[in-house]
Design an enzyme around this catalytic site. Structure first.
Site, PDB file in Angstrom:
ATOM      1  N   HIS A 181      -3.959  -1.890   8.421  1.00 17.28           N
ATOM      2  CA  HIS A 181      -4.696  -2.203   7.192  1.00 17.28           C
ATOM      3  C   HIS A 181      -5.685  -1.110   6.812  1.00 17.28           C
ATOM      4  O   HIS A 181      -6.308  -1.186   5.745  1.00 17.28           O
ATOM      5  CB  HIS A 181      -5.457  -3.526   7.353  1.00 17.28           C
ATOM      6  CG  HIS A 181      -4.590  -4.735   7.135  1.00 17.28           C
ATOM      7  ND1 HIS A 181      -3.570  -5.080   7.976  1.00 17.28           N
ATOM      8  CD2 HIS A 181      -4.607  -5.677   6.165  1.00 17.28           C
ATOM      9  CE1 HIS A 181      -2.994  -6.177   7.538  1.00 17.28           C
ATOM     10  NE2 HIS A 181      -3.586  -6.561   6.439  1.00 17.28           N
ATOM     11  N   GLU A 211      -9.828  -9.250  34.680  1.00 17.77           N
ATOM     12  CA  GLU A 211      -9.948  -8.589  35.987  1.00 17.77           C
ATOM     13  C   GLU A 211      -9.739  -9.633  37.095  1.00 17.77           C
ATOM     14  O   GLU A 211      -9.052  -9.371  38.087  1.00 17.77           O
ATOM     15  CB  GLU A 211     -11.329  -7.935  36.152  1.00 17.77           C
ATOM     16  CG  GLU A 211     -11.533  -6.652  35.371  1.00 17.77           C
ATOM     17  CD  GLU A 211     -11.809  -6.889  33.895  1.00 17.77           C
ATOM     18  OE1 GLU A 211     -12.104  -8.044  33.502  1.00 17.77           O
ATOM     19  OE2 GLU A 211     -11.726  -5.919  33.127  1.00 17.77           O
ATOM     20  N   ARG A 229       0.820  -1.206   0.000  1.00 14.71           N
ATOM     21  CA  ARG A 229       0.000   0.000   0.000  1.00 14.71           C
ATOM     22  C   ARG A 229       0.861   1.266   0.000  1.00 14.71           C
ATOM     23  O   ARG A 229       1.817   1.372   0.789  1.00 14.71           O
ATOM     24  CB  ARG A 229      -0.888  -0.021   1.254  1.00 14.71           C
ATOM     25  CG  ARG A 229      -1.743   1.196   1.452  1.00 14.71           C
ATOM     26  CD  ARG A 229      -3.050   1.079   0.741  1.00 14.71           C
ATOM     27  NE  ARG A 229      -3.979   2.137   1.123  1.00 14.71           N
ATOM     28  CZ  ARG A 229      -4.982   2.514   0.364  1.00 14.71           C
ATOM     29  NH1 ARG A 229      -5.208   1.920  -0.797  1.00 14.71           N
ATOM     30  NH2 ARG A 229      -5.808   3.460   0.770  1.00 14.71           N
ATOM     31  N   GLU A 272     -12.553 -18.222  30.381  1.00 17.28           N
ATOM     32  CA  GLU A 272     -11.623 -18.946  31.279  1.00 17.28           C
ATOM     33  C   GLU A 272     -11.159 -18.078  32.432  1.00 17.28           C
ATOM     34  O   GLU A 272     -10.021 -18.198  32.902  1.00 17.28           O
ATOM     35  CB  GLU A 272     -10.417 -19.487  30.493  1.00 17.28           C
ATOM     36  CG  GLU A 272     -10.766 -20.452  29.377  1.00 17.28           C
ATOM     37  CD  GLU A 272     -11.317 -21.777  29.882  1.00 17.28           C
ATOM     38  OE1 GLU A 272     -11.097 -22.106  31.060  1.00 17.28           O
ATOM     39  OE2 GLU A 272     -11.977 -22.467  29.090  1.00 17.28           O
TER      40      GLU A 272
END
Ligand code: FAD
Length: 127
Positions: free
Chosen positions: A75, A104, A4, A100
């Site tokens: 991107h 915090e 780009r 899981e």
């Protein structure tokens, strides 16, 4: 970044973006090291394994999300489209800060240990 061009230059020539890539690579290595350290403590059956695992889970999933987010930013608008996998990586990595045990709660586990009022120097112990 090599493909780009903006302002008549490849994105890869902008130092701000080069630094972003450097930070992302560094943080990924650090996160992998944290996970491997926690795994080694767990394999060794050490009592501090829980704290190491909580640190590694929180750190690695926060970094994982941050790195995906930065990759999407690089991107530009394309990052938000389904033409590239970044938008999916962002959603997939975000959930790991929650499942899981939320990050915090990982911090609760670590701070509880650090603030235990026995004679052990926990900052020394977890080095
Ligand atoms: C895609 C996906 C898949 C899942 N798969 C499973 C599965 O297979 N098995 C399973 O059992 N569960 C699964 N879950 C549930 C997941 O484990 C819970 O969403 C997660 O543990 C958080 O619980 P909660 O959603 O009840 O949030 P809550 O406990 O309501 O927490 C909400 C927010 O408050 C914060 N918070 C809560 N208590 C404290 C505190 N004491 N101090 C500071 N902050 C606090 C949390 O960190 C969180 O940010 C899945 C969830 C998702 C999104």
């Amino acid at each position: 970044m090599h493909e780009r061009s903006q302002f008549k230059r490849k994105l890869s020539s902008f130092q701000a973006l080069q630094f972003k890539i450097a930070d992302m690579a560094t943080e990924l290595v650090a996160a992998r090291q944290m996970v491997r350290l926690a795994a080694s403590r767990l394999d060794a059956g050490l009592p501090q394994a829980t704290v190491y695992c909580a640190m590694a889970k929180q750190f690695a999933t926060d970094i994982g999300f941050r790195v995906c987010n930065e990759a999407l930013q690089i991107h530009g608008g394309y990052g938000c489209t389904r033409e590239y996998p970044l938008e999916r990586f962002l959603r997939d990595s975000r959930v790991h800060q929650i499942v899981e045990g939320t990050n915090e709660i990982m911090r609760v586990i670590v701070s509880r240990r650090m603030l235990e009022t026995d004679s052990t120097d926990h900052t020394e112990e977890i080095r």
